[in-house]
Design a protein around this motif. Structure first.
Motif, PDB file in Angstrom:
ATOM      1  N   GLU A 301       0.828  -1.209   0.000  1.00  0.00           N
ATOM      2  CA  GLU A 301       0.000   0.000   0.000  1.00  0.00           C
ATOM      3  C   GLU A 301       0.860   1.256   0.000  1.00  0.00           C
ATOM      4  N   LEU A 302       2.015   1.217   0.672  1.00  0.00           N
ATOM      5  CA  LEU A 302       2.946   2.346   0.609  1.00  0.00           C
ATOM      6  C   LEU A 302       3.394   2.595  -0.832  1.00  0.00           C
ATOM      7  N   CYS A 303       3.656   1.525  -1.548  1.00  0.00           N
ATOM      8  CA  CYS A 303       4.035   1.660  -2.961  1.00  0.00           C
ATOM      9  C   CYS A 303       2.924   2.342  -3.750  1.00  0.00           C
ATOM     10  N   ARG A 304       1.681   1.914  -3.531  1.00  0.00           N
ATOM     11  CA  ARG A 304       0.555   2.512  -4.259  1.00  0.00           C
ATOM     12  C   ARG A 304       0.384   3.987  -3.896  1.00  0.00           C
ATOM     13  N   GLN A 305       0.513   4.303  -2.606  1.00  0.00           N
ATOM     14  CA  GLN A 305       0.357   5.696  -2.184  1.00  0.00           C
ATOM     15  C   GLN A 305       1.446   6.571  -2.800  1.00  0.00           C
ATOM     16  N   CYS A 306       2.683   6.077  -2.797  1.00  0.00           N
ATOM     17  CA  CYS A 306       3.787   6.851  -3.374  1.00  0.00           C
ATOM     18  C   CYS A 306       3.586   7.046  -4.875  1.00  0.00           C
ATOM     19  N   ALA A 307       3.140   6.004  -5.565  1.00  0.00           N
ATOM     20  CA  ALA A 307       2.891   6.110  -7.002  1.00  0.00           C
ATOM     21  C   ALA A 307       1.759   7.083  -7.286  1.00  0.00           C
ATOM     22  N   ARG A 308       0.734   7.030  -6.456  1.00  0.00           N
ATOM     23  CA  ARG A 308      -0.435   7.892  -6.662  1.00  0.00           C
ATOM     24  C   ARG A 308      -0.110   9.361  -6.456  1.00  0.00           C
ATOM     25  N   HIS A 309       0.876   9.631  -5.625  1.00  0.00           N
ATOM     26  CA  HIS A 309       1.158  11.021  -5.266  1.00  0.00           C
ATOM     27  C   HIS A 309       2.484  11.530  -5.810  1.00  0.00           C
ATOM     28  N   GLY A 310       2.900  10.991  -6.959  1.00  0.00           N
ATOM     29  CA  GLY A 310       3.935  11.665  -7.725  1.00  0.00           C
ATOM     30  C   GLY A 310       5.286  11.011  -7.832  1.00  0.00           C
ATOM     31  N   ALA A 311       5.527   9.873  -7.140  1.00  0.00           N
ATOM     32  CA  ALA A 311       6.835   9.215  -7.262  1.00  0.00           C
ATOM     33  C   ALA A 311       7.064   8.791  -8.716  1.00  0.00           C
ATOM     34  N   GLN A 312       8.263   9.016  -9.200  1.00  0.00           N
ATOM     35  CA  GLN A 312       8.576   8.677 -10.596  1.00  0.00           C
ATOM     36  C   GLN A 312       9.063   7.243 -10.726  1.00  0.00           C
ATOM     37  N   ARG A 313       9.751   6.758  -9.688  1.00  0.00           N
ATOM     38  CA  ARG A 313      10.318   5.408  -9.737  1.00  0.00           C
ATOM     39  C   ARG A 313      10.197   4.781  -8.345  1.00  0.00           C
ATOM     40  N   ILE A 314       9.823   3.511  -8.319  1.00  0.00           N
ATOM     41  CA  ILE A 314       9.694   2.788  -7.049  1.00  0.00           C
ATOM     42  C   ILE A 314      10.452   1.476  -7.151  1.00  0.00           C
ATOM     43  N   ALA A 315      11.319   1.237  -6.176  1.00  0.00           N
ATOM     44  CA  ALA A 315      12.062  -0.023  -6.102  1.00  0.00           C
ATOM     45  C   ALA A 315      11.420  -0.904  -5.036  1.00  0.00           C
TER      46      ALA A 315
END
Length: 636
Positions: A301-315
């Motif tokens: 869910e942290l990954c989804r929240q970060c993606a939803r709010h502007g993160a460009q890349r997630i590892a």
């Protein structure tokens, strides 16, 4: 040939509508002239066709097309469509005036005709559309009357109005009545459906109307009110559903118009969180984030929240291959423009975390990887120490050495006055992060919260499975209580806290009021349509090793202060000697290598002096401690 026929068939209704509207323009123009001339003693002849009429039709037809009058369907004509028609008629009058002025300086055009034209034409165009919709609705209602489900709607507000529109359009439901506690609404009608009484009259009204389903159309109800409504629904003996909350629709957890079962989190007093989106997007926008334990409930869910709010890349760093694949697939499907990097491995392995940091180059790391099952960890001390303490040190040091801007440790309320191995290892992890923060490089942040609804291994899925199997539902103690929040809410507040954090800070999330586990079990049984003690029994098994009767959120020496967000408080970190932490880590690492459980237990107690067995806590008489923001005292 077939393609041409298909296109012709598709365009035929639209041509018919255009022809209808142009005929109405001609009829309106002719009718108004005849009406005006009928007042004269010797009325002049007005031709059925002329250059003037052609200009009127051309000008008005062009306006209709530009306004978009033919993008809507008569079947769904509504007030916005009528407003669009009136606007098109008014603009059409201007276009006609300009055209006729250029043609003959408006010679012979009565001013009364021009004044009445837009209103008369709007009526001629709007009434057939509304009549057609009413006929189709009535036709559909007659068609579905026999086989459709009769629905009683609770709530005559905006949500109820929107629900009625959806029910009228659907083929499987027929609304038979509305219920609302507002006295002034009784007897009124909404979309042809009558408000028949108050919510408390649901059993009587449901019986009299032959309702087969109740729908709760009050998505903004607070927990106590929702509990009352659910109890009323249960008293009818009918199945019941609810419309989704707006926040659930916006977050993608529900679809607009979807009828869903009442969930347990609807009854637990959790008000929607309103994070500071501007702050979060300013912190996350265009950046790279690494999440350890990315396949878990909180990590994913942290990954989804970060993606939803502007993160460009997630590892994603995860040891469970299936969980890693699942999270990666979910992110790629939901966020096709997001760059996703997957690393399979143990974050406690220095080579693995160094590799992940090297290829991702993150700006922030969320350390969500941990063991968290209290009774299990009481018997698995080595793994608790290795994963929750030593792996945290490995990840934290690697982030500091790599120059990561922010490191966020996901901790737990059990780290406050720990009475079990989970709490003690998490408290030591907090101390490690506190000592690694030199106020210059990496900002180390700790965020504590309690139990998360429906997370893997939590009590909610356990109860759900026990109910499915026919019971009994097992509760440790009649008085045991816990703090709960939803997974999305917890993750939003974690990101919010991290976005505005200071060095070596410890934040605690407002978990709401503590909930009796007994009450949670009873509500879940009722929501499943079962009767307590008859269909499903509740068995009290006694507190398990390491379990407290109640949890606390702050240590006595951690003076708290408010932050910019009302649901987040910051604790004053206690001073911890760096030598003590270094000694504890050295001893624990050696004891883990030797699998020396007694030495690990001794070192853990020495490093975390407030760690005491759960029996001692219970003998002292634990109290439920509310979130300080609701205390009568002012925050210090």
């Amino acid at each position: 040939m077939e393609s041409w026929r298909a296109k012709a068939t598709a365009w035929l209704p639209r041509f018919a509508v255009v022809a209808h509207d142009l005929f109405m323009v001609w009829l309106c123009w002719q009718g108004l002239h005849q009406l005006r001339y009928a007042m004269l003693v010797a009325p002049p002849e007005y031709p059925l066709w002329s250059v003037e009429i052609a200009i009127v039709l051309a000008a008005q037809g062009l306006v209709f097309w530009q306004i978009g009058l033919y993008r809507g369907l008569w079947r769904f004509a509504s007030v916005p469509d009528l407003w669009n028609i009136l606007k098109a008629c008014a603009i059409g009058l201007v276009a006609i005036g300009l055209g006729l002025f250029a043609y003959n300086r408006l010679d012979g055009v009565p001013r009364a005709v021009l004044g009445l034209y837009p209103f008369a034409l709007a009526a001629l165009l709007g009434l057939p559309r509304l009549a057609y919709r009413a006929w189709k609705d009535n036709q559909q209602a007659e068609f579905r009357e026999g086989a459709a489900i009769r629905v009683l709607v609770m709530g005559a507000g905006r949500a109820g109005e929107a629900l009625l529109r959806d029910l009228h359009r659907s083929g499987g439901y027929v609304p038979v009545g509305l219920l609302d506690d507002a006295a002034n609404l009784r007897g009124t009608r909404l979309h042809g459906v009558t408000v028949l009484g108050t919510l408390d009259e649901a059993p009587t009204v449901a019986r009299e109307t032959g309702a087969k389903l109740i729908v709760i159309a009050m998505p903004t109800l607070e927990a106590a009110a929702m509990q009352r409504v659910v109890a009323i629904c249960e008293s009818t003996g009918l199945p019941f559903r609810t419309v989704p909350r707006l926040v659930d629709v916006l977050e993608g957890r529900s679809l607009p118009g979807e009828l869903k079962e009442v969930a347990i989190d609807d009854l637990l007093g959790r008000k929607p969180v309103t994070p500071d989106w501007k702050l979060i997007r300013g912190w996350l926008g265009g950046r790279t984030v690494l999440v350890t334990g990315a396949g878990g409930s909180i990590g994913s869910e942290l990954c989804r929240q970060c993606a939803r709010h502007g993160a460009q890349r997630i590892a994603l760093l995860e040891i469970d291959e299936l969980a890693l694949i699942t999270t990666e697939a979910d992110l790629r499907r939901a966020f096709p423009d997001l760059e996703v990097i997957s690393v399979l491995g143990n974050c406690g392995d220095p080579a693995v975390i160094a590799h992940a940091l090297r290829i991702a180059e993150p700006d922030a790391v969320f350390h969500a990887a941990a063991y968290k099952q209290v009774p299990l960890l009481e018997q698995q001390l080595r793994e608790a120490v290795r994963n929750n303490v030593l792996a945290t040190e490995t990840v934290a040091k690697a982030c500091r050495d790599a120059g990561v801007a922010s490191f966020v440790l996901i901790s737990t309320d059990k780290a406050v006055d720990p009475a079990n191995v989970l709490g003690a290892t998490k408290r030591l992890a907090e101390m490690i992060c506190q000592n690694l923060d030199d106020r210059k490089g990496t900002c180390f942040i700790t965020v504590r919260f309690g139990n998360v609804l429906d997370s893997a291994g939590s009590v909610v899925p356990l109860f759900r499975e026990q109910i499915r199997q026919g019971g009994p539902v097992t509760v440790t103690d009649p008085e045991v209580s816990r703090y709960f929040m939803t997974i999305p809410e917890a993750c939003q507040l974690i990101v919010q806290a991290a976005a505005g954090a200071s060095h070596a800070s410890i934040y605690t999330l407002d978990m709401g009021e503590p909930v009796l586990i007994r009450t949670l079990a009873e509500q879940m049984i009722r929501l499943a349509g079962k009767r307590i003690g008859k269909d499903i029994a509740i068995a009290y098994t006694g507190l398990r090793p390491g379990e407290k009767l109640h949890e606390t959120l702050f240590h006595a020496d951690e003076n708290y202060r408010p932050t910019s967000h009302s649901k987040i408080l910051e604790a004053r970190a206690r001073e911890v000697p760096a030598e003590l932490v270094a000694w504890a880590l050295q001893q624990l690492r050696a004891a883990c290598n030797d699998y020396d459980l007694e030495e690990m237990s001794r070192v853990l107690r020495s490093a975390v002096p407030e760690f005491s067995p759960v029996e001692a806590v219970e003998q002292a008489g634990a109290n439920i401690v509310l979130f300080p923001a609701r205390d009568s005292r002012r925050p210090r």
